[in-house]
Design an enzyme around this catalytic site. Sequence first.
Site, mmCIF file in Angstrom:
data_model
loop_
_atom_site.group_PDB
_atom_site.id
_atom_site.type_symbol
_atom_site.label_atom_id
_atom_site.label_comp_id
_atom_site.label_asym_id
_atom_site.label_seq_id
_atom_site.Cartn_x
_atom_site.Cartn_y
_atom_site.Cartn_z
ATOM 1 N N GLY A 174 0.823 -1.200 0.000
ATOM 2 C CA GLY A 174 0.000 0.000 0.000
ATOM 3 C C GLY A 174 0.853 1.244 0.000
ATOM 4 O O GLY A 174 2.046 1.200 0.336
ATOM 5 N N SER A 181 -2.277 4.698 3.376
ATOM 6 C CA SER A 181 -3.292 3.898 2.693
ATOM 7 C C SER A 181 -4.097 3.037 3.649
ATOM 8 O O SER A 181 -5.154 2.521 3.294
ATOM 9 C CB SER A 181 -2.628 2.996 1.647
ATOM 10 O OG SER A 181 -1.751 2.074 2.277
ATOM 11 N N SER A 195 -0.992 -0.681 7.306
ATOM 12 C CA SER A 195 -0.567 -1.191 8.613
ATOM 13 C C SER A 195 -1.762 -1.643 9.442
ATOM 14 O O SER A 195 -1.721 -2.699 10.089
ATOM 15 C CB SER A 195 0.221 -0.114 9.365
ATOM 16 O OG SER A 195 1.439 0.167 8.719
ATOM 17 N N THR A 228 11.277 -1.963 11.619
ATOM 18 C CA THR A 228 12.481 -1.852 10.781
ATOM 19 C C THR A 228 12.964 -0.419 10.616
ATOM 20 O O THR A 228 13.929 -0.184 9.887
ATOM 21 C CB THR A 228 12.194 -2.435 9.381
ATOM 22 O OG1 THR A 228 11.173 -1.647 8.759
ATOM 23 C CG2 THR A 228 11.731 -3.880 9.477
ATOM 24 N N HIS A 239 1.749 4.417 16.060
ATOM 25 C CA HIS A 239 1.709 2.978 15.810
ATOM 26 C C HIS A 239 1.780 2.208 17.122
ATOM 27 O O HIS A 239 1.068 1.216 17.321
ATOM 28 C CB HIS A 239 2.875 2.568 14.901
ATOM 29 C CG HIS A 239 2.588 2.732 13.445
ATOM 30 N ND1 HIS A 239 2.330 1.663 12.624
ATOM 31 C CD2 HIS A 239 2.507 3.836 12.661
ATOM 32 C CE1 HIS A 239 2.121 2.100 11.389
ATOM 33 N NE2 HIS A 239 2.223 3.419 11.392
ATOM 34 N N GLU A 284 13.277 -4.475 17.273
ATOM 35 C CA GLU A 284 13.757 -3.588 16.226
ATOM 36 C C GLU A 284 14.960 -4.208 15.525
ATOM 37 O O GLU A 284 15.892 -4.687 16.177
ATOM 38 C CB GLU A 284 14.120 -2.224 16.820
ATOM 39 C CG GLU A 284 12.948 -1.505 17.473
ATOM 40 C CD GLU A 284 13.332 -0.151 18.036
ATOM 41 O OE1 GLU A 284 14.527 0.205 17.926
ATOM 42 O OE2 GLU A 284 12.449 0.540 18.580
#
Length: 656
Positions: free
Chosen positions: A13, A17, A20, A38, A55, A67
């Site tokens: 996406g 969009s 997620s 990331t 997020h 991470e």
Amino acid sequence: MSDDRWHTVLVLGGIRSGKSEFAESLVADAPAVRYVATAVGGEDDPEWLERIEAHQRRRPQAWSTEETGADPARLTELLIEAKPDDTLLVDDLGGWVAALLDPARQPNDDQADVDALAAAVRGCEARVVLVSPEVGLTLVPTTPVGRAFADALGTTNQALAQACDGVALVVAGQAVWLKDPFSVRDSAPARPQEPGPRATGPAPAPASPVVSPVPPPASPVVSPAPVAETEPTPLARVLDEPTMSLPAIGARPVFEPGMDLPLPDTETGPEARERLATVDFPGSGLGRLTGAVEFAAATQGTVTPQPWSSVRVLLLSARHSGAAGAGDDLVDVERRVAQVENGEGVFSRLAGAAGADIAIMRTAESTAMEDGPVLTADEVEHHLQTGWQLAEAAADAGKDLLVLASIGVGTDAVAAAVTAATTGAEAVAILPRVLLPGGTYDDESWMRRASAVRDALHRIRREPRGAKDLLRELGGADMAVAVGAMLGATSRRLPVLVDGPLGIAAGLIARDLGSQAKHWCLLADSGGLQLVKEGGDFLGLTPVLDLGLGLGEGANALATLPLLRTAVGLAGTVAVHPAMLAELGDGGATDLIVPNNDDVDFAEPTPDGPGPATTTEPTPDGPGPATTTEPTPDGPGPATTTEPTPDGPGPATTTE
């Protein structure tokens, strides 16, 4: 390898969009998720850090975060090390490619790293969802670095699309399967291709008609909305056995994760809350009832919402076999359902006062969850379709609010098992106690229920935990109908009022099929139940009220409905405070909707008395009856005459 219907999915996406959020909905059924971030750098970029925090706030607390940072090889290692019971969400591959192209790592065989990642995804034993930006639809970058990034990301996306079971493209929050994961697994059932008759399955038990309860002659609950006449209206039979002759839907829904359902207006809710700070309230405002106003504004798409005027109650009556029903009296349950059918009892009085009609759905008996699956896959589909059609019928009848209610045997224990399996909560901590007539608790029956929940959860410890899997293994017919009704109501933008274990557990499962469904639910009161509090918190539903009501699931919601209606009615009709108008000026006042003069009370002095004569006329769709008060000519005490109004439970009072 995961034993669910799909194993690995790539979600593509563009920026903003919704890719997620869609990816998160795919793994929402997992008891725990390892979120692999990331992102590289950004410590000096406040806006970038704010995005990351947004997020993080959206993720359930049960998720862990790892991470990979500047080491792209770490992602490949995580996939190789993952166990069969693990669930990984990688967000996103754009950060991974950025780390791959880091000048500090050059010269490097980037293609080899991409191939290694694809091989790790293909051989991974865990359930994996990878999120990646789609760069193939944009313009070719004008800089060498930009072109290198687009080329590398495009190559990575192609390699992983080949390696994954499914590939979804998300545009403006709408997901389209480019590679359908449900068609590549041999164990997956065939998905329906064309609209047609509802799936065959066991017919539900005979269902009662939609009934319009007669309002009580002197109900203690005063509702601002019209209710039925004092004479009962003819019963409208919209439920029938065995075909459930309900209005046909245009296309048969496919109940799989990522359902395409609408969301409420994300702007009008907060705007309605802000407007409340400017209206002409004598005190500080509506307090916790503000949550109901914000919900009504969002679901109606207006900052001046109207109180719900046409309500349908969906009452589900079910029997769950085994120890789940320990302490429940089947005869007493049947007596209470019969009361509702006859317009008697507390439930009917509350429905009559709220002007609500009731659709009673008796479902077939479900087997004991501790012994094995309670439904077949076909039965799950059948009951989901039934619930969807019940919601469609309510919307087609012009209803603007659906209330979920339950009177059954073993429902609390089943809801506790589903909630524990979905949220990871400790089952014995959320299982409601068994209350007997007279206000005494039956702890022995509670222990038998706890054993049934424990055994059922132990039995499915290695089974898939998808939404329909939980309905098949634990939920039973009534919960499947409730889930289908929630999803059907969402599809028709019909808000749902919940207040008990069945509604919360059904909401958790509905969220895993269509994450939008939770945004159309309002939790009226927790009833003092830990299950409702924890499940509601997991769904992001905060009880509007905290009254600790124990009138029964659905009855609690009906008892609070007049107060919720009053709050919404005030928010939609009270004018802005004159001081705020003066402060904001003409420009600001245009943004603050002021009701017309028909909604405002006028006071005029009487010719022969100190008290004003106040005439309050109801708005065409307002909540209140017309009340006329005038001083008496010969005494301080008013003479009061009470007459029933033709369209409401509250009396019209004339004082002379």
